[in-house]
Design an enzyme around this catalytic site. Structure first.
Site, mmCIF file in Angstrom:
data_model
loop_
_atom_site.group_PDB
_atom_site.id
_atom_site.type_symbol
_atom_site.label_atom_id
_atom_site.label_comp_id
_atom_site.label_asym_id
_atom_site.label_seq_id
_atom_site.Cartn_x
_atom_site.Cartn_y
_atom_site.Cartn_z
ATOM 1 C CB SER A 135 0.109 4.087 -5.524
ATOM 2 O OG SER A 135 1.318 3.705 -6.022
ATOM 3 C CB SER B 216 -1.110 -5.392 -7.215
ATOM 4 O OG SER B 216 -0.592 -4.732 -8.051
ATOM 5 C CD GLU C 18 7.235 -2.376 -6.983
ATOM 6 O OE1 GLU C 18 7.602 -1.851 -6.005
ATOM 7 O OE2 GLU C 18 6.014 -2.557 -7.597
ATOM 8 N N GLY D 160 0.950 -1.389 -0.191
ATOM 9 C CA GLY D 160 0.103 -0.050 0.100
ATOM 10 C C GLY D 160 0.806 1.194 0.043
HETATM 11 C C1 LIG Z 1 -0.310 -2.884 -13.004
HETATM 12 C C2 LIG Z 1 -0.191 -1.929 -11.752
HETATM 13 C C3 LIG Z 1 0.157 -2.386 -10.399
HETATM 14 C C4 LIG Z 1 0.349 -1.461 -9.496
HETATM 15 N N1 LIG Z 1 0.227 -2.029 -8.229
HETATM 16 C C5 LIG Z 1 0.609 -1.094 -7.270
HETATM 17 C C6 LIG Z 1 0.624 -1.745 -5.765
HETATM 18 O O1 LIG Z 1 0.645 -2.885 -5.574
HETATM 19 N N2 LIG Z 1 0.865 -0.718 -4.858
HETATM 20 C C7 LIG Z 1 1.178 0.417 -5.016
HETATM 21 O O2 LIG Z 1 1.520 1.204 -3.944
HETATM 22 N N3 LIG Z 1 1.080 0.829 -6.341
HETATM 23 C C8 LIG Z 1 0.802 0.150 -7.323
HETATM 24 N N4 LIG Z 1 0.710 0.906 -8.775
HETATM 25 C C9 LIG Z 1 0.804 2.141 -8.924
HETATM 26 C C10 LIG Z 1 2.161 2.628 -9.472
HETATM 27 O O3 LIG Z 1 3.338 2.622 -8.514
HETATM 28 C C11 LIG Z 1 2.053 4.124 -9.860
HETATM 29 O O4 LIG Z 1 0.872 4.004 -11.071
HETATM 30 C C12 LIG Z 1 3.005 4.673 -10.461
HETATM 31 O O5 LIG Z 1 4.047 4.908 -9.486
HETATM 32 C C13 LIG Z 1 2.837 6.159 -11.077
HETATM 33 O O6 LIG Z 1 2.148 6.825 -10.317
HETATM 34 P P1 LIG Z 1 0.597 7.829 -10.880
HETATM 35 O O7 LIG Z 1 -0.257 6.404 -11.205
HETATM 36 O O8 LIG Z 1 0.173 8.421 -9.439
HETATM 37 O O9 LIG Z 1 1.173 8.408 -12.055
HETATM 38 P P2 LIG Z 1 1.875 9.900 -11.829
HETATM 39 O O10 LIG Z 1 2.682 10.264 -10.887
HETATM 40 O O11 LIG Z 1 0.462 10.885 -11.632
HETATM 41 O O12 LIG Z 1 2.313 10.235 -13.185
HETATM 42 C C14 LIG Z 1 1.557 10.534 -14.525
HETATM 43 C C15 LIG Z 1 2.588 10.651 -15.625
HETATM 44 O O13 LIG Z 1 3.512 11.745 -15.184
HETATM 45 C C16 LIG Z 1 4.751 11.496 -15.269
HETATM 46 N N5 LIG Z 1 5.629 12.197 -14.270
HETATM 47 C C17 LIG Z 1 5.224 12.348 -12.804
HETATM 48 N N6 LIG Z 1 6.151 12.994 -12.267
HETATM 49 C C18 LIG Z 1 7.314 13.052 -13.306
HETATM 50 C C19 LIG Z 1 8.691 13.769 -13.130
HETATM 51 N N7 LIG Z 1 9.141 14.323 -12.047
HETATM 52 N N8 LIG Z 1 9.336 13.794 -14.062
HETATM 53 C C20 LIG Z 1 8.792 13.271 -15.510
HETATM 54 N N9 LIG Z 1 7.553 12.666 -15.575
HETATM 55 C C21 LIG Z 1 6.619 12.608 -14.407
HETATM 56 C C22 LIG Z 1 4.723 10.211 -15.042
HETATM 57 O O14 LIG Z 1 5.852 9.384 -15.675
HETATM 58 C C23 LIG Z 1 3.526 9.717 -15.713
HETATM 59 O O15 LIG Z 1 3.736 9.306 -17.390
HETATM 60 C C24 LIG Z 1 0.472 -0.127 -9.624
HETATM 61 C C25 LIG Z 1 0.410 0.342 -11.144
HETATM 62 C C26 LIG Z 1 -0.009 -0.575 -12.158
HETATM 63 C C27 LIG Z 1 -0.114 0.041 -13.498
#
Ligand SMILES: Cc1cc2nc3c(=O)[nH]c(=O)nc-3n(C[C@H](O)[C@H](O)[C@H](O)COP(=O)(O)OP(=O)(O)OC[C@H]3O[C@@H](n4cnc5c(N)ncnc54)[C@H](O)[C@@H]3O)c2cc1C
Length: 375
Positions: A124, A156, A239, A122
């Site tokens: 995100s 997940s 990871e 947990g």
């Molecule tokens: C299949 C799957 C399983 C997952 N499982 C888990 C889980 O078990 N536990 C958990 O905690 N999370 C999980 N996640 C979440 C995952 O860790 C996040 O989706 C990921 O870290 C991106 O964060 P966000 O979705 O908030 O995107 P954001 O951080 O909002 O990013 C959106 C876009 O902006 C870009 N961006 C953001 N900041 C910057 C920067 N400083 N420089 C350049 N580009 C930037 C990103 O690259 C992306 O393209 C999972 C995600 C997926 C897809």
């Protein structure tokens, strides 16, 4: 036990038990995959294979981490486990070894390794993914323990999980990475609500998780209060690297399947060569990481290279699938087509989970190549 002996023994055992370990059918749901994973883990744990490569203090039999890497590779290559759901132990257990109170690790880790339990991560939140240091799910002191209120998302397998490695804010809202604490939470504690989210590849793989005044005992703190960032920085390299090793075995199998079944002249040999090269680049890098870990190195930001290579190879292979089995991916409704479609769609997530491709490149630029801080 040495790697060569382990490989020979495991391969023979897997041959012998092939029928008992095989998935129930070719078309399985996530629920069935999870149930089958538990069966495979139980058999391999009880026969000892799953215990090698983990320390004795958490129910392991000791030996090099290379042993458990080979187990994951062999199970994946034979199609006995689905690679994503198999990797959770590789993500979470190393951090439990480093940060959990010894008695907690000794009690809990065997349950995960044996498949008696599923755990989730947990981290995100709706407003917090790449910028993890801004998380707002809050834990406040309550007697000797903590009371947690807030929301996680994209967690997940949370709907299957008995435990969660949770990051919560225990400092002021402005405390950023300094005010985060990691907790090990029982998912059946009153106040936790889990809502699965349907994903485009057709499975409800991740969830929203709501915490409403959830009481967590103090002895479930991983590390010290305020050390959650260190926990996260310890966990993420696993990871992004070693937990992905066996995924190469899955990709290798699917690339071979694709070449075998592709429509005549649908695959450009140069593209097949390029995808193969990318896959082997990942394998070579990932192998080196496994050997570094086995040699006692601490994994760090350089593992972002492994993650970039994995995501690039995975998407190249499934881009090829879009050429080779196009009709099936776009419109087929048979089992084989829906599997290709689902895996093609899931390959798009490879540049998101575990930290996005952009974030990995930022880490490589700043922390590995020392190219300077963000403007
Ligand atoms: C299949 C799957 C399983 C997952 N499982 C888990 C889980 O078990 N536990 C958990 O905690 N999370 C999980 N996640 C979440 C995952 O860790 C996040 O989706 C990921 O870290 C991106 O964060 P966000 O979705 O908030 O995107 P954001 O951080 O909002 O990013 C959106 C876009 O902006 C870009 N961006 C953001 N900041 C910057 C920067 N400083 N420089 C350049 N580009 C930037 C990103 O690259 C992306 O393209 C999972 C995600 C997926 C897809």
């Amino acid at each position: 036990m040495e790697l060569a002996e382990f490989r020979a023994g495991l391969d023979a055992w897997l041959d012998e038990h092939a029928d008992g370990l095989a998935p129930p059918s070719r078309e399985t749901t996530l629920v069935e995959d999870m149930a089958h994973l538990a069966v495979v883990k139980r058999h391999t744990f009880d026969a000892g294979w799953m215990r090698w490569g983990w320390p004795e203090r958490v129910g392991g039999l000791g030996g090099s981490p290379l042993l458990r890497a080979y187990l994951g590779e062999a199970l994946t290559l034979r199609g006995l486990v689905e690679p994503g759901i198999y990797s959770m132990a590789e993500v979470l257990v190393p951090t439990m070894l480093d940060f959990a109170p010894a008695a907690l690790a000794a009690e809990m880790v065997p349950l995960l390794l044996r498949g008696d339990e599923t755990w989730c991560q947990g981290f995100s939140e709706p407003g917090t993914g790449s910028n993890l240091a801004s998380l707002s799910c809050r834990a406040v002191r309550d007697g000797d323990g903590w009371r947690v209120t807030g929301q996680k998302v994209w967690t997940s397998l949370a709907q299957f999980a008995q435990r969660c490695v949770l990051l919560a804010r225990t400092g002021t809202p402005e405390s950023a990475h300094r005010g985060i604490t990691a907790l090990f939470v029982d998912m059946d504690t009153p106040g936790i609500t889990v809502r699965p989210i349907g994903a485009m590849h057709g499975a409800e793989e991740f969830c929203e998780v709501f915490f409403d005044g959830v009481l967590v005992p103090g002895e479930r703190t991983l590390g010290q209060e305020g050390q959650g960032w260190a926990v996260a920085m310890d966990l993420l390299p696993y990871e992004r690297s070693t937990a992905l090793w066996h995924r190469a075995a899955f990709l290798q199998r699917r690339l071979a399947d694709l070449v075998a079944v592709a429509a005549p002249d649908s695959l450009d040999p140069d593209d097949v060569g390029a995808a193969t090269e990318l896959l082997y680049a990942f394998r070579a890098r990932s192998r080196a990481t496994q050997y570094r870990l086995a040699g006692g190195d601490r994994l760090g930001p350089e593992t972002s290279v492994d993650k970039v290579l994995l995501a690039t190879a995975e998407q190249a292979i499934f881009d090829l699938a879009l050429d080779g089995v196009a009709a099936g991916i776009v419109g087929g409704d048979d089992t084989t087509s829906s599997k290709w479609r689902s895996q093609y769609l899931y390959s798009r997530a490879a540049t998101i989970y575990g930290g996005t491709a952009e974030i990995q490149r930022n880490i490589i630029a700043r922390r590995v190549l020392d190219l300077g801080a963000e403007a």
